[in-house]
Design an enzyme around this catalytic site. Structure first.
Site, PDB file in Angstrom:
ATOM      1  N   ASP A 131      57.949  57.095 -20.121  1.00 28.94           N
ATOM      2  CA  ASP A 131      57.749  57.131 -18.679  1.00 28.94           C
ATOM      3  C   ASP A 131      57.189  55.799 -18.197  1.00 28.94           C
ATOM      4  O   ASP A 131      56.581  55.060 -18.963  1.00 28.94           O
ATOM      5  CB  ASP A 131      56.723  58.221 -18.327  1.00 28.94           C
ATOM      6  CG  ASP A 131      57.387  59.555 -18.090  1.00 28.94           C
ATOM      7  OD1 ASP A 131      58.621  59.612 -18.088  1.00 28.94           O
ATOM      8  OD2 ASP A 131      56.646  60.538 -17.900  1.00 28.94           O
ATOM      9  N   LYS A 152      60.008  57.127 -13.652  1.00 32.28           N
ATOM     10  CA  LYS A 152      60.272  57.503 -12.261  1.00 32.28           C
ATOM     11  C   LYS A 152      59.312  56.723 -11.380  1.00 32.28           C
ATOM     12  O   LYS A 152      58.207  56.439 -11.773  1.00 32.28           O
ATOM     13  CB  LYS A 152      60.004  58.991 -12.044  1.00 32.28           C
ATOM     14  CG  LYS A 152      60.848  59.868 -12.905  1.00 32.28           C
ATOM     15  CD  LYS A 152      60.352  61.291 -12.768  1.00 32.28           C
ATOM     16  CE  LYS A 152      60.947  62.151 -13.851  1.00 32.28           C
ATOM     17  NZ  LYS A 152      60.067  63.212 -14.262  1.00 32.28           N
ATOM     18  N   MET A 266      49.149  61.614  -7.040  1.00 33.05           N
ATOM     19  CA  MET A 266      50.396  61.457  -6.280  1.00 33.05           C
ATOM     20  C   MET A 266      50.146  61.721  -4.794  1.00 33.05           C
ATOM     21  O   MET A 266      50.995  62.286  -4.110  1.00 33.05           O
ATOM     22  CB  MET A 266      51.480  62.425  -6.801  1.00 33.05           C
ATOM     23  CG  MET A 266      51.861  62.175  -8.241  1.00 33.05           C
ATOM     24  SD  MET A 266      53.066  63.364  -8.868  1.00 33.05           S
ATOM     25  CE  MET A 266      52.021  64.772  -9.200  1.00 33.05           C
TER      26      MET A 266
HETATM   27  N1  SAH Z   1      50.194  63.352 -16.525  1.00 39.42           N
HETATM   28  C1  SAH Z   1      49.515  62.304 -15.758  1.00 39.42           C
HETATM   29  C2  SAH Z   1      49.745  62.439 -14.261  1.00 39.42           C
HETATM   30  C3  SAH Z   1      51.187  62.341 -13.841  1.00 39.42           C
HETATM   31  S1  SAH Z   1      51.391  62.362 -12.110  1.00 39.42           S
HETATM   32  C4  SAH Z   1      48.036  62.313 -16.122  1.00 39.42           C
HETATM   33  O1  SAH Z   1      47.549  63.249 -16.748  1.00 39.42           O
HETATM   34  O2  SAH Z   1      47.369  61.333 -15.780  1.00 39.42           O
HETATM   35  C5  SAH Z   1      51.368  60.625 -11.731  1.00 39.42           C
HETATM   36  C6  SAH Z   1      50.131  60.310 -10.918  1.00 39.42           C
HETATM   37  O3  SAH Z   1      49.024  60.109 -11.774  1.00 39.42           O
HETATM   38  C7  SAH Z   1      50.218  59.015 -10.143  1.00 39.42           C
HETATM   39  O4  SAH Z   1      50.914  59.186  -8.922  1.00 39.42           O
HETATM   40  C8  SAH Z   1      48.761  58.738  -9.883  1.00 39.42           C
HETATM   41  O5  SAH Z   1      48.230  59.604  -8.904  1.00 39.42           O
HETATM   42  C9  SAH Z   1      48.157  59.155 -11.197  1.00 39.42           C
HETATM   43  N2  SAH Z   1      47.999  58.039 -12.137  1.00 39.42           N
HETATM   44  C10 SAH Z   1      48.438  58.009 -13.405  1.00 39.42           C
HETATM   45  N3  SAH Z   1      48.060  56.867 -14.012  1.00 39.42           N
HETATM   46  C11 SAH Z   1      47.342  56.161 -13.094  1.00 39.42           C
HETATM   47  C12 SAH Z   1      46.673  54.910 -13.127  1.00 39.42           C
HETATM   48  N4  SAH Z   1      46.653  54.141 -14.206  1.00 39.42           N
HETATM   49  N5  SAH Z   1      46.023  54.514 -11.997  1.00 39.42           N
HETATM   50  C13 SAH Z   1      46.024  55.264 -10.899  1.00 39.42           C
HETATM   51  N6  SAH Z   1      46.648  56.460 -10.823  1.00 39.42           N
HETATM   52  C14 SAH Z   1      47.292  56.912 -11.912  1.00 39.42           C
END
Ligand code: SAH
Length: 378
Positions: A131, A152, A266
């Site tokens: 991803d 994505k 998100m």
């Molecule tokens: N499975 C992931 C989340 C997926 S949804 C988890 O557990 O972290 C994707 C969202 O995660 C992004 O839109 C943002 O809101 C957040 N996100 C993931 N990595 C990030 C990062 N390094 N900095 C800021 N937001 C992050």
């Protein structure tokens, strides 16, 4: 076939089940041949064979010879029906061990925050479907591993989810050790659950390795604890991918008023609806809010604002996805000189002899004051 043979520009058709032709493909490609694979006799036609100079029928090494000949005859029949007059050989192929899929949580972006189990899985993969938000790793990978980016971005999905599932399952059915490498934790808005079900339905061995979720780690990295004694004893992680409905907004506003931290993932595109909805359901305008962008990257940035000013401040700063938004007094819990209970930075706080803020229950010690009467936080 021996690998030192140089087939030059010949294109070879490999005929047989995918789990066998995948093994042969590697061998022939090393011998510089072009390769086309067929796993269904009905796909063999003069058109699909155009440019092919040689055909190899793959049969399992373990089959006794009568069976092997029968299997090969089906393919010979298909070649004859297609009118192809090609040299044909039959090769016995050792079956690869059964493939598998491991969903690996890559953590919030820093390769140092991948678990040891996750690194182990990556190091043993034949193919990695990564991803966009999964951390970039190269050092630990096996030589020859294929890395397929299937990331994505909001509103832009280069490989649709159904196609990702098809690809990982096909690779595993062909005998490959597949890693599906995801940002954060696979089961937090990562569609990991759906992928797991699809793998099970296809009869593929599937495992999950948890990851550190950005919902906790990105605030932590910015100095924001999602819980803090006396300030917040719960946190709720919400997807802002679609606008929240009135029920959710009412419920969240109630939770937040009773001290819960709200963590939005998100949530950038829907931030205006979220903050106006929370305000409509009674959340105070001065409730602290932080937008934490691109955590653990060189471009990471924190924007501190309040519920009332969030939309204007986030727009002025040009805040963009990926970002974690935190709402609640924990936003300032660790700010220099801040005191638990107020949720206000020290610079904006009343002087020490002013009344303790309403958010406090009155017995909150000042930051740094020992509190012998209470159980220590571990
Ligand atoms: N499975 C992931 C989340 C997926 S949804 C988890 O557990 O972290 C994707 C969202 O995660 C992004 O839109 C943002 O809101 C957040 N996100 C993931 N990595 C990030 C990062 N390094 N900095 C800021 N937001 C992050």
């Amino acid at each position: 076939m021996h690998a030192h043979v140089d087939l030059g520009s010949v294109t070879v058709a490999l005929l047989g089940p995918r789990r066998l032709t995948t093994t042969l493909r590697d061998t022939y490609q090393r011998a510089a041949a072009g390769v086309v694979e067929f796993d269904r006799p009905e796909d063999v036609s003069s058109r699909s064979l155009s440019g092919v100079g040689y055909a190899v029928i793959a049969v399992p090494e373990t089959t006794d010879s009568a069976d092997a000949l029968d299997g090969a005859d089906v393919w010979r029949g298909a070649l004859a029906t297609a009118g192809a007059a090609l040299p044909v050989s039959v090769e016995r192929v050792a079956e690869r061990t059964r493939g598998s899929i491991t969903l690996v949580g890559g953590g919030p972006g820093d390769p140092g925050l991948i678990t040891a189990a996750g690194l182990h899985a990556l190091a043993h993969a034949d193919v990695i479907y990564a991803d966009r938000l999964a951390p970039a790793v190269t050092d630990e990978l096996a030589p020859g591993v294929r890395v397929v980016p299937v990331g994505k971005r909001p509103g832009h999905h280069p490989v649709p989810q159904s196609e990702i599932q098809t690809q990982i399952i096909e690779a595993a059915l062909a005998g490959e050790t597949v890693v599906r490498f995801k940002g954060g934790d696979p089961f937090v808005f990562g569609r990991g659950g759906e992928e797991l079900l699809a793998c099970r339905e296809a009869g593929v061995d599937v495992h999950v390795i948890p990851g550190i979720t950005s919902a906790v780690a990105v605030p932590e990295n910015a100095g924001i604890p999602v819980t803090f004694r006396e300030l917040s004893r719960s946190f709720t992680v919400v997807s802002g991918h679609d606008p929240l409905d009135e029920n959710e907004l009412e419920h969240l506003a109630g939770l937040s008023r009773s001290g819960a931290t709200i963590v939005l993932l998100m949530g950038m595109a829907t931030l205006p609806q979220t903050v106006s909805g929370l305000a409509r359901h009674g959340l105070a305008g001065e409730t602290p809010l932080a937008v934490l962008e691109k955590g653990f990257s060189p471009e990471e940035r924190s924007t501190y604002t309040t519920l009332a000013t969030a939309v204007v401040d986030a727009a002025a700063a040009g805040c963009a996805s990926p970002a974690v938004t935190v709402i609640g007094p924990v936003v300032h819990a660790l700010a220099d000189g801040a005191r638990p209970g107020s949720g206000v930075p020290a610079s904006e706080m009343p002087t020490s002899d002013a009344p303790v803020s309403a958010a406090s229950n009155g017995d909150t010690p000042d930051a740094g004051t020992p509190d012998p009467g209470r159980e220590a936080r571990s």
